[in-house]
Write a protein that holds these residues in place. Sequence first.
Motif, short mmCIF file in Angstrom:
data_model
loop_
_atom_site.label_atom_id
_atom_site.label_comp_id
_atom_site.label_asym_id
_atom_site.label_seq_id
_atom_site.Cartn_x
_atom_site.Cartn_y
_atom_site.Cartn_z
N UNK A 124 8.49 5.61 -5.45
CA UNK A 124 9.82 5.69 -5.10
C UNK A 124 10.21 5.49 -3.91
N UNK A 125 9.08 4.90 -2.94
CA UNK A 125 9.56 4.84 -1.68
C UNK A 125 10.49 3.81 -1.46
N UNK A 126 11.80 4.23 -1.29
CA UNK A 126 12.96 3.37 -1.08
C UNK A 126 12.90 2.26 -0.03
N UNK A 127 12.48 2.96 1.35
CA UNK A 127 12.61 2.35 2.52
C UNK A 127 11.27 1.08 2.47
N UNK A 183 0.68 -1.41 0.11
CA UNK A 183 0.18 -0.04 -0.08
C UNK A 183 0.89 1.39 0.05
N UNK A 184 1.91 1.18 0.80
CA UNK A 184 2.88 2.30 0.73
C UNK A 184 3.28 2.58 -0.58
N UNK A 185 3.78 1.60 -1.32
CA UNK A 185 4.48 1.95 -2.45
C UNK A 185 3.22 1.98 -3.67
N UNK A 186 2.11 1.70 -3.37
CA UNK A 186 1.19 2.26 -4.39
C UNK A 186 0.92 3.68 -4.23
N UNK A 187 1.07 4.26 -3.23
CA UNK A 187 0.79 5.70 -2.91
C UNK A 187 2.38 6.55 -3.22
#
Length: 301
Positions: free
Chosen positions: A221-224, A214-218
Motif C-alpha cells: 500500500x506504499x502510495x508514494x 521492490x518497495x511495493x513488494x515489501x
Amino acid sequence: KDYKGALADCNTALSLKKYYDSYFWRGLNYIELGEYKKSIVDYDTVLKNDPKYAKAYYNRGLAYYELQNYKQALDDNNKSIELDPSFEKAYYNRALCKFELSQYKEALKDFDAAEALKYKDEKLYCWRGATYYQLNNLPVAMEDINKALQINPKYVSALYYRCLVKYAQADDAGAIVDATAALAIKKSSDTYYMRGISRFNTKDYNGALDDFNEALKLKTDYKLALLERGVTYFYLQKDVLAQADLSKVIEKDPGSKRAYFFRGRSKKYSGDLNGSCSDLKKALSLGEELAAEEITNNGCK
C-alpha cells in the motif's frame, strides 16, 4: 543471550516468592523477547511497590516506545529523569520519544544532555543527525551521521539518513551509494523508494522501476512508490501501465496533483485528448503550475 532461559528462571523465582526484583528482571526479559505488553504489566507491579524506581520507569518507557505509545513513553522517561537526573539513557530515550512526536528542538536538548553525560554511540549521533535533518540543518545533520558511521559503518539507520541528507543536497549519486549499502544489510521499502527516486533523477528509469517494484513488494500500500512507479512508466513510454498506477493513486488520494498531471500527459500520447485535458485542468486546479503549459500545448478548451 538466553532470554528465554532467564525468563524461565524468573518465573521459577516468582513461583517460590513474589520478589519485586524478579518482576523487574522478568519485565526486562519480556522486552528483549518482544513481549512488550507483558513487560508493562510487570513494571506496573514493580512501581506499585516502589514508585521511586527510576530504572523501572525507564524500562517501562522502552516497552511503551516499542508499542509506539510515544506519549506514555515520554511520561515514563520524564519520571525516570526526575528521580535520577544523571541517568543518561533516559535522556536519550526521551529524545527518541520527542523525535517521534515531532518535537525536534526539544529532542536536540535531550540528545545533547545524554552526550554530556558520556552517552556516546552510533545511535545517539545517528538520531541527533536525523533530528537536524528534520530541522533542515543539513550540514550539522551530515556531521553527526558521519560520526555514527565512523563508529559503526554498517549502522543501517545512519546509512539511510545519510542517503536522505544527500538527496536533500541534490547529491543523487551519493544517495544511491548509501541506499545500496543499507539495502545490502537490510531490505527496506523506504530505502528502495529513496534509491528509486535518486535513480529516476539520474535518468536511470529502468533501475528506478526495479526499486519501486521492490518497495511495493515489501509494502503493497506504499502510495508514494506507486505514484513514482507510474511516473517512471510514463518516461519509459509504457502508458497503459503508467495510467493504471496513477489511477490507483488518484483513487487513494484524489488530491494528488502529480498523479493527475502525469496521467493527463500520458493520456495525450495514448490518444485520449479529452481525458488528457480533463486531468491537466484538475492538476492545475490542485496547484500544479506545469499543467498550464501542457493545457496550452494540447489546445484544451
